[in-house]
Design a protein around this motif. Structure first.
Motif, PDB file in Angstrom:
ATOM      1  N   MET A  58       0.855  -1.179   0.000  1.00 28.09           N
ATOM      2  CA  MET A  58       0.000   0.000   0.000  1.00 28.09           C
ATOM      3  C   MET A  58       0.897   1.238   0.000  1.00 28.09           C
ATOM      4  N   GLU A  59       0.578   2.180  -0.851  1.00 28.18           N
ATOM      5  CA  GLU A  59       1.354   3.415  -0.956  1.00 28.18           C
ATOM      6  C   GLU A  59       1.027   4.364   0.193  1.00 28.18           C
ATOM      7  N   LYS A  60       1.936   5.308   0.395  1.00 34.97           N
ATOM      8  CA  LYS A  60       1.707   6.331   1.409  1.00 34.97           C
ATOM      9  C   LYS A  60       0.510   7.189   0.998  1.00 34.97           C
ATOM     10  N   GLY A  61      -0.376   7.462   1.929  1.00 33.02           N
ATOM     11  CA  GLY A  61      -1.584   8.236   1.643  1.00 33.02           C
ATOM     12  C   GLY A  61      -1.655   9.503   2.452  1.00 33.02           C
ATOM     13  N   ILE A  62      -2.077   9.384   3.686  1.00 38.15           N
ATOM     14  CA  ILE A  62      -2.280  10.541   4.554  1.00 38.15           C
ATOM     15  C   ILE A  62      -1.756  10.196   5.947  1.00 38.15           C
ATOM     16  N   GLU A  63      -1.151  11.171   6.581  1.00 30.02           N
ATOM     17  CA  GLU A  63      -0.632  10.994   7.945  1.00 30.02           C
ATOM     18  C   GLU A  63      -1.760  11.196   8.953  1.00 30.02           C
ATOM     19  N   GLN A  64      -1.560  10.659  10.152  1.00 24.28           N
ATOM     20  CA  GLN A  64      -2.563  10.759  11.219  1.00 24.28           C
ATOM     21  C   GLN A  64      -2.930  12.207  11.521  1.00 24.28           C
ATOM     22  N   ASP A  65      -1.934  13.081  11.616  1.00 22.97           N
ATOM     23  CA  ASP A  65      -2.222  14.492  11.920  1.00 22.97           C
ATOM     24  C   ASP A  65      -3.088  15.132  10.842  1.00 22.97           C
ATOM     25  N   GLU A  66      -2.806  14.803   9.588  1.00 19.68           N
ATOM     26  CA  GLU A  66      -3.603  15.340   8.485  1.00 19.68           C
ATOM     27  C   GLU A  66      -5.035  14.809   8.549  1.00 19.68           C
ATOM     28  N   LEU A  67      -5.172  13.524   8.846  1.00 22.58           N
ATOM     29  CA  LEU A  67      -6.502  12.924   8.961  1.00 22.58           C
ATOM     30  C   LEU A  67      -7.282  13.555  10.115  1.00 22.58           C
ATOM     31  N   ASN A  68      -6.594  13.865  11.204  1.00 23.07           N
ATOM     32  CA  ASN A  68      -7.259  14.537  12.329  1.00 23.07           C
ATOM     33  C   ASN A  68      -7.798  15.898  11.909  1.00 23.07           C
ATOM     34  N   ILE A  69      -7.033  16.622  11.110  1.00 22.51           N
ATOM     35  CA  ILE A  69      -7.480  17.933  10.629  1.00 22.51           C
ATOM     36  C   ILE A  69      -8.700  17.772   9.717  1.00 22.51           C
ATOM     37  N   VAL A  70      -8.636  16.805   8.815  1.00 18.74           N
ATOM     38  CA  VAL A  70      -9.785  16.527   7.944  1.00 18.74           C
ATOM     39  C   VAL A  70     -11.000  16.170   8.790  1.00 18.74           C
ATOM     40  N   SER A  71     -10.807  15.313   9.772  1.00 18.03           N
ATOM     41  CA  SER A  71     -11.908  14.883  10.645  1.00 18.03           C
ATOM     42  C   SER A  71     -12.555  16.068  11.358  1.00 18.03           C
ATOM     43  N   MET A  72     -11.732  16.942  11.904  1.00 14.00           N
ATOM     44  CA  MET A  72     -12.271  18.111  12.612  1.00 14.00           C
ATOM     45  C   MET A  72     -12.998  19.052  11.656  1.00 14.00           C
ATOM     46  N   ASN A  73     -12.515  19.152  10.424  1.00 11.98           N
ATOM     47  CA  ASN A  73     -13.193  19.992   9.436  1.00 11.98           C
ATOM     48  C   ASN A  73     -14.530  19.396   9.001  1.00 11.98           C
ATOM     49  N   VAL A  74     -14.601  18.075   8.909  1.00 12.30           N
ATOM     50  CA  VAL A  74     -15.882  17.432   8.616  1.00 12.30           C
ATOM     51  C   VAL A  74     -16.870  17.740   9.738  1.00 12.30           C
ATOM     52  N   ILE A  75     -16.422  17.597  10.969  1.00 10.47           N
ATOM     53  CA  ILE A  75     -17.283  17.893  12.126  1.00 10.47           C
ATOM     54  C   ILE A  75     -17.691  19.369  12.129  1.00 10.47           C
ATOM     55  N   LEU A  76     -16.760  20.251  11.850  1.00 16.14           N
ATOM     56  CA  LEU A  76     -17.042  21.693  11.816  1.00 16.14           C
ATOM     57  C   LEU A  76     -18.120  22.021  10.786  1.00 16.14           C
ATOM     58  N   HIS A  77     -17.943  21.549   9.552  1.00 17.15           N
ATOM     59  CA  HIS A  77     -18.910  21.881   8.506  1.00 17.15           C
ATOM     60  C   HIS A  77     -20.260  21.216   8.751  1.00 17.15           C
ATOM     61  N   ALA A  78     -20.242  19.997   9.250  1.00 13.14           N
ATOM     62  CA  ALA A  78     -21.501  19.338   9.591  1.00 13.14           C
ATOM     63  C   ALA A  78     -22.204  20.087  10.727  1.00 13.14           C
ATOM     64  N   GLY A  79     -21.428  20.548  11.697  1.00 18.39           N
ATOM     65  CA  GLY A  79     -22.001  21.329  12.799  1.00 18.39           C
ATOM     66  C   GLY A  79     -22.582  22.652  12.324  1.00 18.39           C
ATOM     67  N   ASN A  80     -21.905  23.292  11.374  1.00 21.71           N
ATOM     68  CA  ASN A  80     -22.451  24.525  10.778  1.00 21.71           C
ATOM     69  C   ASN A  80     -23.788  24.238  10.104  1.00 21.71           C
ATOM     70  N   ALA A  81     -23.856  23.102   9.422  1.00 21.47           N
ATOM     71  CA  ALA A  81     -25.111  22.715   8.778  1.00 21.47           C
ATOM     72  C   ALA A  81     -26.211  22.511   9.811  1.00 21.47           C
ATOM     73  N   ARG A  82     -25.866  21.872  10.918  1.00 23.62           N
ATOM     74  CA  ARG A  82     -26.868  21.647  11.966  1.00 23.62           C
ATOM     75  C   ARG A  82     -27.401  22.981  12.503  1.00 23.62           C
TER      76      ARG A  82
END
Length: 110
Positions: A1-25
């Motif tokens: 499997m090739e290198k994809g995304i680091e844990q820190d980057e995934l955490n940032i993506v995760s928090m942004n998903v939560i942020l935008h979903a929360g804005n929608a709510r």
């Protein structure tokens, strides 16, 4: 499997998903508050729901980007935070669907 995304980057993506979903709510709740008013302004409700959809689309694209990484054989680390963000997104998407149905019901009765 090739290198994809680091844990820190995934955490940032995760928090942004939560942020935008929360804005929608927030805007979904504003639409429901407007729906409960004596003199309902459906134009205002539609504006709230449009904003909600834009926020959810942003969050959904971020989630899809991570899924596509993995589908393209790129490493995506396991993350409880990312799972939580997906759950949050899915829940708020359901809230939007129910709200849209409620708005249509109220519109027909007024």
């Amino acid at each position: 499997m090739e290198k994809g995304i680091e844990q820190d980057e995934l955490n940032i993506v995760s928090m942004n998903v939560i942020l935008h979903a929360g804005n929608a709510r927030e805007t979904i709740m504003a639409a429901l508050d407007e729906l409960s008013n004596q003199n309902v302004d459906f134009d205002k409700i539609e504006a709230y729901l449009k904003t909600s959809k834009q926020e959810l689309n942003t969050a959904h694209k971020m989630q899809t980007d991570m899924i596509q990484l993995e589908a393209n054989d790129k490493a995506v680390p396991f993350s409880v935070l990312f799972i939580h963000s997906q759950d949050t997104l899915m829940t708020i998407q359901s809230e939007l669907l129910v709200t849209e149905k409620m708005v249509n019901i109220f519109r027909k009765r007024i």
